[in-house]
Write a protein that holds these residues in place. Structure first.
Motif, short mmCIF file in Angstrom:
data_model
loop_
_atom_site.label_atom_id
_atom_site.label_comp_id
_atom_site.label_asym_id
_atom_site.label_seq_id
_atom_site.Cartn_x
_atom_site.Cartn_y
_atom_site.Cartn_z
N ASN A 37 -27.73 13.34 15.75
CA ASN A 37 -27.81 14.60 15.00
C ASN A 37 -28.69 15.62 15.74
N CYS A 47 -31.56 16.74 10.98
CA CYS A 47 -31.68 16.92 9.53
C CYS A 47 -32.74 18.01 9.30
N CYS A 50 -36.44 17.04 9.56
CA CYS A 50 -36.82 16.09 10.62
C CYS A 50 -37.90 16.62 11.56
N ARG A 125 -29.38 5.20 11.68
CA ARG A 125 -28.50 5.92 10.76
C ARG A 125 -27.30 5.03 10.43
N ARG A 165 -27.47 16.15 7.01
CA ARG A 165 -27.67 14.76 7.41
C ARG A 165 -26.54 14.29 8.34
S1 SF4 Z 1 -34.27 12.52 10.38
FE1 SF4 Z 1 -33.48 10.80 11.56
S2 SF4 Z 1 -31.26 11.03 11.43
FE2 SF4 Z 1 -32.13 13.01 10.87
S3 SF4 Z 1 -32.18 14.17 12.77
FE3 SF4 Z 1 -34.18 13.18 12.52
S4 SF4 Z 1 -33.99 11.28 13.69
FE4 SF4 Z 1 -31.92 12.02 13.32
#
Ligand code: SF4
Length: 314
Positions: A37, A47, A50, A125, A165
């Motif tokens: 992502n 996300c 994040c 994930r 997400r």
């Molecule tokens: S929260 Fe996890 S899944 Fe989402 S962008 Fe960050 S590292 Fe990737």
């Protein structure tokens, strides 16, 4: 859980004592992964909430080898838990199954070959796992303790879309079921307070996840971290957020635990991001062990426990 009134919830430390007869400590490793992502495989920017750099212990550094990180991690933990002799290598930041299997094997096996490491905990994930990788993990379970921890984050697709997400809740269910079918342990992570979710919707997530084949669960309150898209959204539209105050969060957790499958081991109830990383409200300097003690007191006061209101579907 044999006597729910004794501890009021299914604790992680008791689970390891039951399983291995002693304390088992997780040693965090940053193996330098990125995330689909972030790197364009799925999207850019990640996300909206994040900022993985907020979670790394000081001994974690992807420039150091896996063995070096384990060595320093064990030394770090030995200062607190002198008697711990068993450790899990915890591949934590970003997406720790994002790569070709041959590449992944080298990293995991370097960890498993380190003395005292009895298994792996791998954060990832649900859309970054394949039959090939699961077959490999299944083989490892013959000798080691293996748990794959999936970031579910929310059971609602409207939320998952809103926070960019990049996968659905159905994808989480599929990954957890496929993993459990192979006899690999499964973990799940949820965030409470994501924008657009009501308190009732969050509570209902206890009912939803309780019927999944999970072993361990971890919960975090949403924290608005600096340098994230959600920080911009929060600044512009704070009315869209339902961020828990500390007291409210305990009340919520009590109700959530009552609905939660009593078999699930609860590993964590809240996040502890250093205040310097926050761009939103803070609970001040409260440690995870203080949160656990306050929660236990609340459960005792209400004479309630994990699973009190859980009804198993037959
Ligand atoms: S929260 Fe996890 S899944 Fe989402 S962008 Fe960050 S590292 Fe990737």
């Amino acid at each position: 859980m044999s006597n729910p009134l004794e501890k009021r919830y299914n604790t992680y430390s008791d689970y390891f004592k039951r399983t291995f007869g002693e304390r088992v400590q997780k040693v965090t490793i940053d193996a330098g992964f990125t995330c689909p992502n972030h790197d364009g495989t799925l999207g850019y920017g990640g996300c909206t909430y994040c900022n993985n750099m907020a979670f790394n212990p000081s001994y974690c550094n992807p420039l150091k080898s896996i063995s070096q990180q384990i060595k320093e991690g064990i030394e770090f933990h030995l200062k607190r838990y002198r008697r711990a002799t068993k450790y899990l290598a915890y591949f934590q930041p970003f997406t720790n199954t994002h790569g070709k299997l041959e590449y992944l094997k080298n990293l995991y096996e370097e960890a498993l070959n380190y003395q005292g490491i009895i298994g792996l905990a791998i954060g990832t994930r649900p859309d970054c796992i394949s039959d090939e990788k699961l077959d490999y993990f299944q083989k490892l379970t013959e000798k080691y303790y293996i748990i794959i921890e999936y970031g579910i984050e929310s059971c609602y697709n409207k939320t998952l879309e809103r926070v960019k997400r990049g996968h659905s809740f159905e994808k989480s269910v599929e990954a957890i079921e496929k993993t459990a079918q192979r006899g690999i342990k499964t973990g799940a992570h949820l965030i409470f307070g994501l924008p657009g979710e009501t308190r009732d919707e969050m509570l209902n997530e206890a009912n939803i996840i309780s019927d999944l084949p999970l072993n361990n669960v971890k919960f975090h309150q949403l924290q608005i971290l600096k340098d994230t898209l959600i920080a911009l959204e929060y600044k512009k539209y704070p009315e869209n957020f339902r961020l828990f105050k500390l007291d409210e969060y305990f009340d919520f957790l009590v109700e959530f635990l009552e609905r939660l499958n009593p078999e699930f081991v609860v590993e964590r109830f809240a996040g502890e991001v250093p205040p310097g990383f926050l761009a939103g409200p803070t609970w001040g300097l409260i440690r995870n062990d203080q949160i656990i003690n306050l929660l236990k007191k609340k459960l005792e006061k209400k004479n309630t426990w994990q699973g009190k209101k859980y009804k198993k579907i037959l």
